[in-house]
Design an enzyme around this catalytic site. Structure first.
Site, PDB file in Angstrom:
ATOM      1  N   HIS A 176      47.922  57.078  31.396  1.00 20.22           N
ATOM      2  CA  HIS A 176      49.374  56.903  31.577  1.00 20.22           C
ATOM      3  C   HIS A 176      49.894  56.213  30.321  1.00 20.22           C
ATOM      4  O   HIS A 176      50.081  54.996  30.268  1.00 20.22           O
ATOM      5  CB  HIS A 176      49.661  56.059  32.820  1.00 20.22           C
ATOM      6  CG  HIS A 176      51.112  55.662  32.935  1.00 20.22           C
ATOM      7  ND1 HIS A 176      52.124  56.573  33.120  1.00 20.22           N
ATOM      8  CD2 HIS A 176      51.719  54.453  32.843  1.00 20.22           C
ATOM      9  CE1 HIS A 176      53.279  55.941  33.153  1.00 20.22           C
ATOM     10  NE2 HIS A 176      53.062  54.651  32.984  1.00 20.22           N
ATOM     11  N   ASP A 181      54.763  60.480  36.063  1.00 23.35           N
ATOM     12  CA  ASP A 181      54.684  61.432  34.947  1.00 23.35           C
ATOM     13  C   ASP A 181      54.700  62.873  35.469  1.00 23.35           C
ATOM     14  O   ASP A 181      55.339  63.747  34.883  1.00 23.35           O
ATOM     15  CB  ASP A 181      53.411  61.172  34.137  1.00 23.35           C
ATOM     16  CG  ASP A 181      53.275  59.713  33.761  1.00 23.35           C
ATOM     17  OD1 ASP A 181      53.979  59.261  32.865  1.00 23.35           O
ATOM     18  OD2 ASP A 181      52.477  59.003  34.412  1.00 23.35           O
TER      19      ASP A 181
HETATM   20  N1  LIG Z   1      52.286  53.356  36.138  1.00 24.50           N
HETATM   21  C1  LIG Z   1      53.561  53.622  35.999  1.00 24.50           C
HETATM   22  O1  LIG Z   1      53.974  54.795  36.071  1.00 24.50           O
HETATM   23  C2  LIG Z   1      54.567  52.531  35.761  1.00 24.50           C
HETATM   24  C3  LIG Z   1      54.184  51.236  35.566  1.00 24.50           C
HETATM   25  N2  LIG Z   1      55.100  50.235  35.334  1.00 24.50           N
HETATM   26  C4  LIG Z   1      54.586  48.875  35.148  1.00 24.50           C
HETATM   27  O2  LIG Z   1      54.739  48.140  36.371  1.00 24.50           O
HETATM   28  C5  LIG Z   1      54.717  46.746  36.084  1.00 24.50           C
HETATM   29  C6  LIG Z   1      55.821  46.027  36.835  1.00 24.50           C
HETATM   30  O3  LIG Z   1      57.091  46.461  36.373  1.00 24.50           O
HETATM   31  P1  LIG Z   1      58.450  45.761  36.850  1.00 24.50           P
HETATM   32  O4  LIG Z   1      58.460  45.581  38.318  1.00 24.50           O
HETATM   33  O5  LIG Z   1      59.540  46.510  36.200  1.00 24.50           O
HETATM   34  O6  LIG Z   1      58.292  44.337  36.140  1.00 24.50           O
HETATM   35  P2  LIG Z   1      59.039  42.966  36.495  1.00 24.50           P
HETATM   36  O7  LIG Z   1      58.826  42.049  35.348  1.00 24.50           O
HETATM   37  O8  LIG Z   1      60.431  43.218  36.993  1.00 24.50           O
HETATM   38  O9  LIG Z   1      58.212  42.460  37.751  1.00 24.50           O
HETATM   39  C7  LIG Z   1      56.873  42.093  37.647  1.00 24.50           C
HETATM   40  C8  LIG Z   1      56.618  41.032  38.691  1.00 24.50           C
HETATM   41  O10 LIG Z   1      55.239  40.741  38.669  1.00 24.50           O
HETATM   42  C9  LIG Z   1      55.101  39.356  38.880  1.00 24.50           C
HETATM   43  N3  LIG Z   1      53.793  38.935  38.407  1.00 24.50           N
HETATM   44  C10 LIG Z   1      53.396  38.645  37.148  1.00 24.50           C
HETATM   45  N4  LIG Z   1      52.120  38.243  37.137  1.00 24.50           N
HETATM   46  C11 LIG Z   1      51.687  38.300  38.419  1.00 24.50           C
HETATM   47  C12 LIG Z   1      50.474  37.986  39.055  1.00 24.50           C
HETATM   48  N5  LIG Z   1      49.419  37.536  38.362  1.00 24.50           N
HETATM   49  N6  LIG Z   1      50.379  38.162  40.388  1.00 24.50           N
HETATM   50  C13 LIG Z   1      51.433  38.590  41.107  1.00 24.50           C
HETATM   51  N7  LIG Z   1      52.631  38.886  40.558  1.00 24.50           N
HETATM   52  C14 LIG Z   1      52.747  38.739  39.239  1.00 24.50           C
HETATM   53  C15 LIG Z   1      56.258  38.726  38.124  1.00 24.50           C
HETATM   54  O11 LIG Z   1      56.557  37.415  38.600  1.00 24.50           O
HETATM   55  C16 LIG Z   1      57.373  39.728  38.405  1.00 24.50           C
HETATM   56  O12 LIG Z   1      58.130  39.359  39.561  1.00 24.50           O
HETATM   57  C17 LIG Z   1      54.816  46.640  34.567  1.00 24.50           C
HETATM   58  O13 LIG Z   1      53.536  46.399  34.023  1.00 24.50           O
HETATM   59  C18 LIG Z   1      55.319  48.009  34.158  1.00 24.50           C
HETATM   60  O14 LIG Z   1      54.961  48.321  32.832  1.00 24.50           O
HETATM   61  C19 LIG Z   1      56.428  50.503  35.320  1.00 24.50           C
HETATM   62  C20 LIG Z   1      56.868  51.785  35.509  1.00 24.50           C
HETATM   63  C21 LIG Z   1      55.991  52.893  35.728  1.00 24.50           C
HETATM   64  O1  LIG Z   2      57.149  52.960  29.972  1.00 21.74           O
HETATM   65  C1  LIG Z   2      56.903  51.879  30.521  1.00 21.74           C
HETATM   66  O2  LIG Z   2      56.510  50.860  29.938  1.00 21.74           O
HETATM   67  C2  LIG Z   2      57.030  51.851  32.022  1.00 21.74           C
HETATM   68  C3  LIG Z   2      56.234  52.995  32.505  1.00 21.74           C
HETATM   69  O3  LIG Z   2      55.025  52.955  32.573  1.00 21.74           O
HETATM   70  C4  LIG Z   2      56.934  54.273  32.669  1.00 21.74           C
HETATM   71  O4  LIG Z   2      58.169  54.308  32.806  1.00 21.74           O
HETATM   72  O5  LIG Z   2      56.246  55.292  32.674  1.00 21.74           O
END
Ligand SMILES: NC(=O)C1=CN([C@@H]2O[C@H](COP(=O)(O)OP(=O)(O)OC[C@H]3O[C@@H](n4cnc5c(N)ncnc54)[C@H](O)[C@@H]3O)[C@@H](O)[C@H]2O)C=CC1
Ligand SMILES: O=C([O-])CC(=O)C(=O)O
Length: 328
Positions: A187, A159
């Site tokens: 966030h 952000d």
């Molecule tokens: N804080 C931030 O700025 C941001 C946060 N996110 C969040 O990050 C997270 C991951 O996003 P992506 O990689 O795009 O999702 P994705 O769905 O591509 O990957 C998530 C992975 O986590 C695994 N997973 C699910 N439960 C699990 C567990 N209990 N233990 C270990 N692994 C597990 C899944 O098998 C999958 O491979 C989401 O919650 C998303 O909203 C995404 C972008 C920015």
């Molecule tokens: O928006 C979402 O769900 C993924 C995320 O946290 C971001 O891109 O900031």
């Protein structure tokens, strides 16, 4: 050669994992002379995909990559960890708010917090990325008996980077000309990107951007809604920029902050700035030479900022109440 550090990454086979692991292994996160052991944690159904990612890591022949372990056993996954990067969880889809993930993802972080407490190294630091990341970090922190609260973080660096990029484009300057950009609160769509304290070339933002209506309106909403805009455009949530935000977060925590500047990280509040003690909230952080961090004191909060910060803190209180059963 330095002794390798051990970095545990959950959700290693996911989108963010795919953009992240190669940057950790290349030295982008911990520096060009720091070898790393990777402990990659996934749920059983994703182990096949994770094997493919590991084949690709092998094929990079990274000089700094010392050892890779793939596991779905949390005790193995967090064994000896110096850093735990908690990415694994379900991302939101179009039309959802991040808080909608509370019930889906919250439960993951109790077991992980407990396993971190029981298996990680004494200097463990934990950064939560999986959404809703503030409250997930709160759950992990409360489940990790014996690990000090100041080791738990959640990510708002993406952000902060988004906010810097928006200000730079509007002022027609380079991203690196923007400093003192603080994201306050959650966030989420209530986060407050604080343009009142940000600086452009060391001067107040308003010296460069005269359009106060844009600053108070479109600037804030663009940053708040950027995640949703990316989901709409890509059909999937931000991954490369999220991985980059995590690289920046860990670098910020392991490098002294330049004098006079700060970085946005969600930490366990000590009650500063009227943010309830114990909530995991984003605020301005300064990392010292010895690697410890403080909340930057004395940042001015005017009436406009106060209202925005309070709204985001209220959302954090509501999220905390919604997961009361997961807080030890
Ligand atoms: N804080 C931030 O700025 C941001 C946060 N996110 C969040 O990050 C997270 C991951 O996003 P992506 O990689 O795009 O999702 P994705 O769905 O591509 O990957 C998530 C992975 O986590 C695994 N997973 C699910 N439960 C699990 C567990 N209990 N233990 C270990 N692994 C597990 C899944 O098998 C999958 O491979 C989401 O919650 C998303 O909203 C995404 C972008 C920015
Ligand atoms: O928006 C979402 O769900 C993924 C995320 O946290 C971001 O891109 O900031």
């Amino acid at each position: 050669m330095k002794t390798p550090i051990t970095v545990s990454v959950t959700g290693a086979a996911g989108q963010i994992g795919y953009a992240l692991l190669f940057r950790i292994a290349s030295g982008a996160m911990f520096g060009p002379d720091q070898p790393v052991n990777l402990r990659l944690i996934e749920i059983e159904p994703a182990m096949g995909a994770l094997e493919g990612v590991i084949m690709e890591l092998d094929d990079c022949a990274f000089p700094l990559l010392n050892e890779v372990v793939a596991t779905s056993d949390l005790n193995v996954g967090f064994s000896g960890a110096n850093w735990a990067l908690l990415v694994g969880s379900v991302p939101r889809k179009a039309g959802m708010e991040r808080a909608d993930l509370l019930k889906i993802n919250g439960g993951i972080f109790t077991g992980q917090g407990k396993a971190i407490a029981e298996n990680a190294a004494d200097d463990i630091r934990v950064v939560v990325v999986g959404n809703p990341c503030n409250t997930n970090a709160l759950i992990a922190m409360n489940s990790a008996a014996g690990v000090p609260n100041d080791r738990f973080f959640a990510m708002t660096r993406l952000d902060e980077n988004r906010a810097k990029s928006q200000l730079a484009a509007k002022a027609n300057v380079h991203n690196s000309d923007i400093t003192n950009m603080c994201i306050w609160g959650n966030h989420s769509a209530t986060q407050y990107p604080d343009f009142t304290n940000a600086k452009i070339k060391g001067q107040p933002v308003t010296d460069f951007i005269k359009d106060q209506e844009w600053l108070e309106g479109e600037f804030i909403s663009t940053v708040q809604q950027r995640g949703a805009a990316i989901i709409k455009a890509r059909g999937a949530s931000s991954a490369a920029s999220a991985a980059n935000g995590l690289v920046d977060t860990v670098r910020a925590l392991t490098t002294p902050t330049p004098a006079g500047d700060w970085t946005s990280i969600c930490v366990c509040s000590d009650g500063s700035y009227g943010i309830d003690a114990g909530l995991i909230a984003s605020m301005p952080i300064f990392v010292k030479e010895d690697g410890s961090w403080d909340v930057v004191p004395g940042v001015e909060v005017d009436a406009f900022s106060r209202e925005k910060i309070d709204a985001s803190v209220q959302e954090l209180r509501d999220e905390k109440a919604a997961v009361a059963d997961l807080l030890a």
